[in-house]
Enzyme design. Structure first.
Site, mmCIF file in Angstrom:
data_model
loop_
_atom_site.group_PDB
_atom_site.id
_atom_site.type_symbol
_atom_site.label_atom_id
_atom_site.label_comp_id
_atom_site.label_asym_id
_atom_site.label_seq_id
_atom_site.Cartn_x
_atom_site.Cartn_y
_atom_site.Cartn_z
ATOM 1 N N TYR C 260 0.808 -1.224 0.000
ATOM 2 C CA TYR C 260 0.000 0.000 0.000
ATOM 3 C C TYR C 260 0.840 1.272 0.000
ATOM 4 C CZ TYR C 260 -2.870 3.810 1.796
ATOM 5 O OH TYR C 260 -3.478 5.030 1.969
ATOM 6 N N ASP C 295 -8.628 -2.821 -1.405
ATOM 7 C CA ASP C 295 -9.723 -1.909 -1.748
ATOM 8 C C ASP C 295 -9.221 -0.663 -2.462
ATOM 9 O OD1 ASP C 295 -8.845 -1.984 1.201
ATOM 10 O OD2 ASP C 295 -9.414 0.101 0.942
ATOM 11 N N LYS C 367 -11.537 -8.652 4.942
ATOM 12 C CA LYS C 367 -11.995 -7.319 5.327
ATOM 13 C C LYS C 367 -12.691 -6.704 4.120
ATOM 14 C CE LYS C 367 -9.700 -3.851 4.556
ATOM 15 N NZ LYS C 367 -8.896 -2.652 4.305
HETATM 16 C C1 B12 Z 1 -10.769 7.804 -3.613
HETATM 17 C C2 B12 Z 1 -10.713 8.380 -2.224
HETATM 18 C C3 B12 Z 1 -9.540 8.192 -1.510
HETATM 19 C C4 B12 Z 1 -8.343 7.473 -2.075
HETATM 20 C C5 B12 Z 1 -7.534 8.511 -2.865
HETATM 21 C C6 B12 Z 1 -6.774 7.899 -3.981
HETATM 22 C C7 B12 Z 1 -6.201 8.939 -4.856
HETATM 23 N N1 B12 Z 1 -5.042 8.670 -5.343
HETATM 24 O O1 B12 Z 1 -6.809 9.981 -5.102
HETATM 25 C C8 B12 Z 1 -7.646 6.987 -0.778
HETATM 26 C C9 B12 Z 1 -8.212 5.635 -0.387
HETATM 27 C C10 B12 Z 1 -6.153 6.883 -0.816
HETATM 28 C C11 B12 Z 1 -8.176 8.023 0.204
HETATM 29 C C12 B12 Z 1 -7.576 8.331 1.366
HETATM 30 C C13 B12 Z 1 -8.047 9.245 2.282
HETATM 31 N N2 B12 Z 1 -9.223 9.899 2.229
HETATM 32 CO CO1 B12 Z 1 -10.409 9.808 0.750
HETATM 33 N N3 B12 Z 1 -11.771 9.600 -0.453
HETATM 34 C C14 B12 Z 1 -11.809 9.074 -1.665
HETATM 35 C C15 B12 Z 1 -13.221 9.168 -2.229
HETATM 36 C C16 B12 Z 1 -13.867 7.807 -2.039
HETATM 37 C C17 B12 Z 1 -13.363 9.552 -3.684
HETATM 38 C C18 B12 Z 1 -12.628 10.794 -4.149
HETATM 39 C C19 B12 Z 1 -12.565 10.771 -5.625
HETATM 40 O O2 B12 Z 1 -11.684 10.147 -6.178
HETATM 41 N N4 B12 Z 1 -13.567 11.365 -6.305
HETATM 42 C C20 B12 Z 1 -13.672 11.348 -7.754
HETATM 43 C C21 B12 Z 1 -13.072 12.614 -8.362
HETATM 44 C C22 B12 Z 1 -13.081 12.502 -9.867
HETATM 45 O O3 B12 Z 1 -13.879 13.685 -7.947
HETATM 46 P P1 B12 Z 1 -13.281 15.050 -7.331
HETATM 47 O O4 B12 Z 1 -12.132 14.783 -6.460
HETATM 48 O O5 B12 Z 1 -14.418 15.815 -6.780
HETATM 49 O O6 B12 Z 1 -12.734 15.807 -8.619
HETATM 50 C C23 B12 Z 1 -13.592 16.411 -9.563
HETATM 51 C C24 B12 Z 1 -13.891 17.858 -9.262
HETATM 52 O O7 B12 Z 1 -13.948 18.159 -7.885
HETATM 53 C C25 B12 Z 1 -12.878 18.625 -10.008
HETATM 54 N N5 B12 Z 1 -11.583 18.906 -9.416
HETATM 55 C C26 B12 Z 1 -10.946 18.325 -8.378
HETATM 56 N N6 B12 Z 1 -9.783 18.926 -8.174
HETATM 57 C C27 B12 Z 1 -9.655 19.896 -9.107
HETATM 58 C C28 B12 Z 1 -8.670 20.843 -9.325
HETATM 59 C C29 B12 Z 1 -8.854 21.764 -10.340
HETATM 60 C C30 B12 Z 1 -7.845 22.803 -10.554
HETATM 61 C C31 B12 Z 1 -9.983 21.725 -11.152
HETATM 62 C C32 B12 Z 1 -10.135 22.680 -12.216
HETATM 63 C C33 B12 Z 1 -10.953 20.786 -10.932
HETATM 64 C C34 B12 Z 1 -10.789 19.878 -9.906
HETATM 65 O O8 B12 Z 1 -12.690 17.852 -11.149
HETATM 66 C C35 B12 Z 1 -12.839 16.463 -10.855
HETATM 67 C C36 B12 Z 1 -13.574 15.837 -11.983
HETATM 68 O O9 B12 Z 1 -14.865 16.331 -12.053
HETATM 69 C C37 B12 Z 1 -13.894 10.260 -1.355
HETATM 70 C C38 B12 Z 1 -15.383 10.066 -1.074
HETATM 71 C C39 B12 Z 1 -16.197 10.427 -2.253
HETATM 72 N N7 B12 Z 1 -16.993 9.525 -2.749
HETATM 73 O O10 B12 Z 1 -16.126 11.549 -2.748
HETATM 74 C C40 B12 Z 1 -13.095 10.156 -0.064
HETATM 75 C C41 B12 Z 1 -12.784 11.398 0.791
HETATM 76 C C42 B12 Z 1 -12.481 12.536 -0.124
HETATM 77 N N8 B12 Z 1 -11.605 11.017 1.573
HETATM 78 C C43 B12 Z 1 -11.587 11.550 2.757
HETATM 79 C C44 B12 Z 1 -10.561 11.336 3.710
HETATM 80 C C45 B12 Z 1 -10.773 11.985 5.062
HETATM 81 C C46 B12 Z 1 -9.442 10.566 3.400
HETATM 82 C C47 B12 Z 1 -8.310 10.293 4.365
HETATM 83 C C48 B12 Z 1 -7.778 11.568 4.935
HETATM 84 C C49 B12 Z 1 -8.769 9.282 5.416
HETATM 85 C C50 B12 Z 1 -7.632 8.826 6.264
HETATM 86 N N9 B12 Z 1 -7.373 9.578 7.298
HETATM 87 O O11 B12 Z 1 -7.080 7.792 5.996
HETATM 88 C C51 B12 Z 1 -7.291 9.525 3.520
HETATM 89 C C52 B12 Z 1 -6.003 10.295 3.431
HETATM 90 C C53 B12 Z 1 -5.582 10.782 2.114
HETATM 91 C C54 B12 Z 1 -4.845 12.061 2.147
HETATM 92 N N10 B12 Z 1 -3.650 12.165 2.704
HETATM 93 O O12 B12 Z 1 -5.364 12.995 1.639
HETATM 94 C C55 B12 Z 1 -12.828 12.348 3.037
HETATM 95 C C56 B12 Z 1 -12.626 13.869 3.049
HETATM 96 C C57 B12 Z 1 -13.516 14.488 4.118
HETATM 97 C C58 B12 Z 1 -13.485 15.966 4.046
HETATM 98 N N11 B12 Z 1 -14.446 16.563 3.392
HETATM 99 O O13 B12 Z 1 -12.605 16.549 4.599
HETATM 100 C C59 B12 Z 1 -13.784 11.788 1.940
HETATM 101 C C60 B12 Z 1 -14.865 12.769 1.496
HETATM 102 C C61 B12 Z 1 -14.400 10.519 2.546
HETATM 103 C C62 B12 Z 1 -15.083 10.763 3.860
HETATM 104 N N12 B12 Z 1 -16.378 11.019 3.863
HETATM 105 O O14 B12 Z 1 -14.474 10.714 4.915
HETATM 106 N N13 B12 Z 1 -9.326 8.581 -0.228
HETATM 107 C C1 LIG Z 2 -3.625 -0.931 4.064
HETATM 108 C C2 LIG Z 2 -3.784 0.524 4.359
HETATM 109 N N1 LIG Z 2 -2.936 1.151 5.147
HETATM 110 C C3 LIG Z 2 -3.050 2.460 5.431
HETATM 111 C C4 LIG Z 2 -4.073 3.220 4.945
HETATM 112 C C5 LIG Z 2 -4.175 4.651 5.302
HETATM 113 O O1 LIG Z 2 -2.998 5.281 5.127
HETATM 114 P P1 LIG Z 2 -2.840 6.834 5.180
HETATM 115 O O2 LIG Z 2 -2.860 7.185 6.608
HETATM 116 O O3 LIG Z 2 -1.594 7.033 4.486
HETATM 117 O O4 LIG Z 2 -3.992 7.424 4.450
HETATM 118 C C6 LIG Z 2 -4.991 2.612 4.134
HETATM 119 C C7 LIG Z 2 -6.072 3.434 3.634
HETATM 120 O O5 LIG Z 2 -7.061 3.092 3.171
HETATM 121 C C8 LIG Z 2 -4.836 1.228 3.827
HETATM 122 O O6 LIG Z 2 -5.714 0.601 3.046
#
Ligand code: B12
Ligand SMILES: Cc1ncc(COP(=O)(O)O)c(C=O)c1O
Ligand code: B12
Ligand SMILES: Cc1ncc(COP(=O)(O)O)c(C=O)c1O
Lengths: 517, 248, 517, 248
Positions: C260, C295, C367
């Site tokens: 991861y 996941d 899980k």
């Molecule tokens: C995928 C995801 C992840 C993935 C991210 C993988 C990755 N490489 O991006 C993983 C599993 C790693 C992850 C981790 C975390 N996540 Co997350 N994640 C999501 C999730 C499920 C989807 C986000 C997403 O991909 N959306 C799809 C994209 C296409 O949409 P978008 O981001 O809105 O982008 C669109 C527009 O906004 C716009 N846009 C976005 N950015 C920009 C920039 C510009 C310039 C422009 C023009 C347009 C634009 O264009 C895009 C296309 O339309 C959301 C929940 C959800 N369903 O929304 C939570 C969510 C965003 N995550 C959240 C959190 C808290 C985390 C963590 C912090 C949790 C944790 N402590 O472990 C971690 C830490 C990550 C970190 N350090 O930031 C929260 C944020 C809460 C908040 N509002 O503060 C959410 C809402 C989930 C929740 N309810 O708790 N996450």
């Molecule tokens: C296996 C594993 N480790 C750690 C994390 C969280 O790591 P981080 O604190 O970097 O967001 C995740 C998040 O979904 C995970 O799947």
């Protein structure tokens, strides 16, 4: 996905339903009701209200001496037509205003009276046939989406808001719209007139309201490229008249149950049996699909216990519908998803019941009703219970699917409630579209055993009803735990014995017409 | 509908009906139901019906309420906060840049701060794009740099200066405790401080971003949930074309 | 409910996973990392921070000359203990403050150094064993409800609000509570200290925060009569240290994935491989169940396409876990419900994937992660998607069930969101409790074929990884569509080759200990 | 928790966070999103986030909004509107009546107006009762008359006079367009007009009834969703006992 059910037991149930209906049919053949006679007048073209808002069919019938009534209103009214040369509306108006009385026509010859009435009835039935053809043509041109057909209700009390709501629902995926009636309408012994904007818990069923909705739905059907059906309620004191109005205004379905009024509205049973038969003959002719009301058993009593009663009632409703000339494809037998959501394995019981009905009545378009009784103000939980209902429906291939509302326990649906409900059904039914093709239930498992138990229970119930006769069985609380006496209840005064020379040209015409699929 | 006074619609025009749900940090009882009702009345609602009230944990009660608001909004007065209108096609955007800017536009994007949600910014930048709509990398007239995630404002500004970037795309997905606003603000201030703000077209995006909020933060535009790459490309092409004209 | 899967293909996958892990194991055996060494210090009792808030394990290791570090910190620190007669905390503090330096202890004899260090480590491991026993005893006394075990997260950023939230969730039916870390913590090369109240999108993982939560959950477990488990996150730059803290504070599960950090946090792969191995040895010893992160593949790429990669990764994670001495019952392999909710028959695909994992890893407590990617601001629809996930989980008998939140796309969960989510799971899993026992999937149907396809796809993928070697395969974007180079990424500077005389008493002790179920 | 100022709880004490949803009768667009936001701001909420906005039909848009209310409610000031407290057991209630009233209490119940929802009033009256709690028919010291559904106020009042009824139980389930209030009011006024109000203990019930509303309508008590028969029986027994004492 088939459950192993004993075909012998099913056949026995059909036989018993026949035996139960037979004596009731004899009764029906020997009687008429004020509602049946008013329906004949309506088919003759009598419509409108008097200056003091009495519907013309009522006003005319009220002036008909009892002696003449026993011969059927058609002869007397036909005599009036022949005697005066007026058209139906003119004659009815004059009679209602007291300008003419029936005794003036007593000299008219039988053949003249009959032919005058027959001409009117023929015109009326011609309109019904035309509506049926329009429907068939529309369904051809604007095919519906595959079942389960999503069915929602509108019930704001105001026909114009209902229209807005219906159009929005159609856009959100509804395939069938029902306009729920105002509380109490089913106990009125007349049908209100005109467009209405003040109902409680529903909107009055009037012919103009039917027109307003049909026009709006035709328009949106055209736009969406799929025919959206319209439904209203027949059961009640005006069952046959509403059947006429629905036939004329091209409604596609009607709530019509052979016992609902008796059990749930305390309407006299003789009245109901006669009325349901006549209204169903009309439904058969107009191609309307009926919806029976077995779901109601489950809202007042426990759904697990009541399952055999539901099935027994379905057999009886089917039998009465057949006797009125209805085809299987028109018989929307009622069923419902009303088991306590907190019962362990409740979903398995629901699947059993839904699949049982599906297999026992393979050609009937079952009308599957959503959870209502166990819905609470917790809209979030309610939405989930509806989802499990949607899943059960698509898995067991139900056809008429009444969508549950997350706000069921709170208010008649808001516009957005209906949209959320339709989205619920569409999401679940799409993600699980072919689940029913993919799974088999375990032989002798919980689901199969439950279905077999319910079937056996229904057979036993039907045996006991057949033994006692339907009227006595109802008196003895066999259904829905209520007792009704044969001469009690509302509307009994409107039932009368047919004279030997009783004549009803509508009935004659309908019995002659072979039903065309 | 009267555009000057639009109200929520339950089942009748102007009924003002709406749904709400919330938790109160108190033990459930009939009094809690009444507290919920009074609270919603205090918010100015009429016909307040507590449809559901129940204990969800020791010391916490949950409520579902339906009520009617007397408030209405004048929608005719709502300015065009929209930035996502009438997109150019990829060819049109490229052509506009070719003809007016007469050089490739240099775009750098990143998910800033400690935020690691790259899916959104990737959707805008990457070849593949979003919902069948190609990303900026696919355009001839953009030179794009996707810095990825967890990029500090300092790093991004340094990169912009070093690589003579024209357009910055900053993404923020995590919004808890206002971290998005803090990071966006830091980036804007840093660009100011470095004297780069004037030169650079500064855009932000993320699911909670609105154009209104972005302009209030001093950004040129902000893009919210569901943004398509072509909407961003069109905005950039038009603004760069305007600037080119202004500089003639 | 069994899918027909080719056991030969499954066996081949296991074999390939072995072949893939083998060269990585060799690398691991020859290396250590700063995080591993800090873990040894922690087990020796080094904890706390310097006056400028540097954690003592970091401060001590930072002062250890590179040459000594290659021999393992234990020997050097043991020498200090032997030399000074101080306890671990005293010694570490003195070193951190610069009052003592490692060169002062160079004369200490090897055996003296070793025995001093060993004594500390033994004490540390003794605490771990005691915690394990306490857990076993508590589980005996306060049995959990049958699986799927409902798992929810708390993430307010403030440990005290998290505690409130966790207790409320437990009362609402949660069986496992995870405290989500603040964004960015996994990239910190140290573990923050003390009780914390300011995190973003999560709450810092600190030993005191662990204690606070464990105490609150013990209290509520007692009250509810069922043991509520506590989880946190290991993967990241401090994987082994968090494993130590978790072991000491009796966490019950840890997020711990062999890849991861590499793929999703751009942590150096060598660092990750070494760290995961050491941390998993500790997890094995402490009886902690790990949760792997497959996941995550599904949140960034298409879930239908990625299914074979998920399965391939599960085989690899399992293999690495076995190599660290973990039992099957401790290996919570990750899977998720992330297929587009609007795909026709999506539920069938989800059932296929969930059931496939269940059959391939019959003894692992999978899980199962909820829908996240396709969740939107439409909380009503989101709640339904979660319901279908809950249904799939109970039907395919998953064990660790992370509950989906209707507000997933909006904010980290509110207290009530968690309750609604738990109620969703409890309702669906109860109403469908034995559905999995009742149904069979059709031979050769959509579900079975899909499972077979995914299995074959995983085998092909593993073949190609085995051919190229895991490190190159990762570089070539085999997983999650990202490329990472063996010497790139964060934390590479913290990896070092073991000297021939490298000594790590923790490792030795753990390798000696037979794991007790 | 400060009882004098209780606020909704999202994830932090006093954050005031709550959820709402509503429909606006306007075409969906970015401007509609902004209209939704402004509307909620006008209602007095802070931190308004429109989490979802979309078209649901021509001319209608639907919104899910999260926002924070600055309002708080003083729960220490909420009087005991509760009537459903400390139920007597069946035996206790019977004993109380036997000892104090010294005759059977005559109770008539009905679902009034055009309302046909008898399940609720049946739950209170019938032997079987509700949720394992026996109905009034099972009590020794009640003589009960269940008139069923769709009983007009006139009919009920006539019955009460003719049968010397002590307690009237009126049920209303349909509430659309205020039909419940209208029917309850009509019943109360008719009893007054007939000079029976004094003599009769007048209770109402239904899923939307609160004791507060009932007392405002001049009833002796009102019973809402989830009422148990024993709660009603206890209330009647206590009040009848009081009246008997007063009449000594
Ligand atoms: C995928 C995801 C992840 C993935 C991210 C993988 C990755 N490489 O991006 C993983 C599993 C790693 C992850 C981790 C975390 N996540 Co997350 N994640 C999501 C999730 C499920 C989807 C986000 C997403 O991909 N959306 C799809 C994209 C296409 O949409 P978008 O981001 O809105 O982008 C669109 C527009 O906004 C716009 N846009 C976005 N950015 C920009 C920039 C510009 C310039 C422009 C023009 C347009 C634009 O264009 C895009 C296309 O339309 C959301 C929940 C959800 N369903 O929304 C939570 C969510 C965003 N995550 C959240 C959190 C808290 C985390 C963590 C912090 C949790 C944790 N402590 O472990 C971690 C830490 C990550 C970190 N350090 O930031 C929260 C944020 C809460 C908040 N509002 O503060 C959410 C809402 C989930 C929740 N309810 O708790 N996450
Ligand atoms: C296996 C594993 N480790 C750690 C994390 C969280 O790591 P981080 O604190 O970097 O967001 C995740 C998040 O979904 C995970 O799947
Ligand atoms: C069952 C039911 C029916 C059955 C009724 C059968 C029967 N014999 O009662 C049938 C199918 C016939 C029916 C019909 C209609 N119904 Co209906 N029905 C329901 C349903 C599903 C459940 C009601 C129920 O039985 N609750 C269970 C009982 C035990 O709860 P309760 O009534 O709250 O009673 C408790 C307390 O309130 C209290 N209580 C109640 N009365 C009294 C009185 C006293 C004195 C005391 C002390 C206590 C007390 O004690 C009880 C036990 O705790 C509700 C939806 C729902 N889930 O709530 C809709 C609902 C009540 N029905 C509704 C409507 C509109 C109708 C119709 C008008 C629709 C139509 N046009 O066809 C018809 C017409 C009936 C009529 N003329 O009144 C609406 C009312 C909307 C509104 N708020 O105005 C609802 C809310 C559904 C909806 N969302 O549209 N319905
Ligand atoms: C068969 C049938 N007819 C009629 C009705 C409605 O009748 P009413 O208008 O009397 O409520 C129902 C109600 O569910 C029904 O099931």
């Amino acid at each position: 996905m088939k459950l192993e059910l004993d075909p012998g037991v099913i056949a026995r149930c059909c036989e018993l339903a026949g035996a139960i209906a037979e004596p009731v049919s004899d009764f029906i053949a020997a009687h008429s009701t004020v509602a049946v006679e008013r329906s004949v007048l309506r088919l003759c073209g009598v419509d409108g209200v008097t200056s003091d808002d009495v519907p013309l069919p009522n006003a005319v019938l009220d002036r008909l001496p009892a002696a003449l009534r026993e011969g059927g209103v058609a002869r007397a009214f036909g005599a009036g037509l022949a005697h005066t040369g007026l058209d139906s509306l003119g004659l009815a108006g004059a009679i209602a205003r007291g300008e003419l009385t029936f005794d003036l026509f007593s000299a008219v010859r039988e053949t003249a009276a009959r032919s005058a009435a027959t001409a009117q009835v023929t015109r009326g039935l011609e309109r019904v046939r035309a509506a049926r053809e329009t429907r068939a043509e529309a369904l051809e041109r604007l095919p519906q989406e595959p079942p389960p057909l999503l069915y929602v209700i509108v019930a704001s009390g105001n026909i114009y808001e209902d229209r807005t709501a219906a159009v929005a629902a159609a856009q959100a995926g509804a395939q069938i719209i029902a306009v729920i009636r105002s509380t109490g309408q089913s106990l009125l012994d007349f049908v209100p007139f005109g467009a209405t904007t003040e109902g409680f818990g529903g909107t009055y069923a009037t012919q103009e309201n039917f027109q307003i909705m049909r026009a709006a739905l035709d328009e949106v059907s055209q736009r969406l490229g799929r025919y959206v059906m319209l439904t209203n309620y027949a059961s009640g004191l005006c069952m046959p008249e509403i059947a006429v109005m629905a036939a004329l205004e091209r409604l596609d379905m009607l709530l019509n149950d052979s016992m609902y009024g008796i059990l749930f509205r305390d309407i006299n049973m003789k009245r109901t049996f006669v009325d349901q038969h006549f209204s169903r003959m009309l439904n058969a002719y107009s191609g309307i699909i009926i919806n029976t009301g077995e779901d109601n058993y489950l809202t007042t009593a426990d759904a697990v216990e009541q399952a055999p009663a539901v099935l027994a009632s379905q057999f009886i409703n089917e039998e009465f519908a057949h006797r009125a000339g209805m085809e299987d494809a028109q018989i929307g037998l009622g069923d419902a998803y009303e088991i306590d959501p907190d019962l362990t394995d409740g979903l398995l019981f629901q699947l059993a019941q839904a699949q049982l009905a599906r297999q026992v009545f393979p050609k009937a378009p079952l009308k599957y009703m959503p959870p209502t009784k166990h819905m609470t103000g917790d809209i979030f939980k309610g939405h989930l219970i509806d989802a499990m209902f949607n899943l059960t429906s698509v898995t067991t291939r139900q056809q008429i699917h009444l969508c549950g509302m997350l706000t069921e326990a709170i208010h008649t649906p808001f516009l957005a409630d209906r949209v959320l409900s339709l989205e619920n059904a569409r999401y679940v039914m799409n993600t699980a579209r072919h689940l029913g093709d993919e799974i088999e239930f375990k032989r002798g498992g919980i689901v199969e055993r439950r279905a077999q138990d319910v079937l056996r229970g229904a057979a036993a119930l039907l045996e006991s009803v057949a033994e006692r006769g339907l009227m006595r069985a109802i008196e003895e609380r066999t259904f829905a735990d209520v007792s009704r006496s044969p001469d009690g209840g509302r509307g009994f005064e409107g039932v009368f014995e047919r004279a030997p020379d009783y004549w009803n040209p509508v009935e004659e015409a309908l019995q002659r017409q072979p039903v065309t699929a | 509908m009267n555009a000057a006074a639009v109200k929520p619609y339950g089942d009748t025009l102007n009924d003002g009906a709406m749904q709400m749900s919330f938790t109160l940090p108190m033990e459930f009882s009939e009094a809690a139901n009444e507290a919920a009702r009074q609270l919603v009345v205090k918010m100015g609602f009429k016909d307040v019906a507590v449809a559901e009230g129940r204990a969800i944990a020791d010391g916490f009660s949950f409520f579902v309420v339906y009520a009617k608001t007397p408030q209405a909004v004048d929608v005719s007065a709502i300015g065009a906060h929209a930035v996502r209108e009438s997109s150019l096609s990829m060819d049109e955007a490229d052509a506009l840049i070719r003809e007016r800017v007469k050089r490739k536009v240099r775009v750098a994007g990143a998910c800033i701060g400690t935020d690691a949600h790259t899916v959104g910014i990737d959707a805008i930048l990457s070849m593949k794009g979003y919902k069948g709509n190609y990303g900026l990398e696919r355009y001839h007239e953009f030179e794009t740099f996707n810095l990825g995630s967890q990029i500090s404002p300092e790093e991004l500004v340094r990169f912009a200066r070093d690589k003579a970037i024209d357009v910055i795309l900053a993404s923020q997905v995590v919004t808890q405790k206002g971290s998005d606003i803090a990071n966006f603000t830091a980036l804007g201030e840093l660009l100011e401080a470095e004297g780069l703000r004037e030169r650079i077209l500064l855009l932000c995006g993320g699911p909670r971003v609105t154009n209104l909020m972005a302009t209030e933060l001093g950004y040129d535009a902000g893009f919210g949930r569901g943004t398509l790459p072509s909407e961003v490309a069109s905005f950039i092409a038009r603004r760069m074309a305007e600037r080119a004209r202004a500089n003639v």
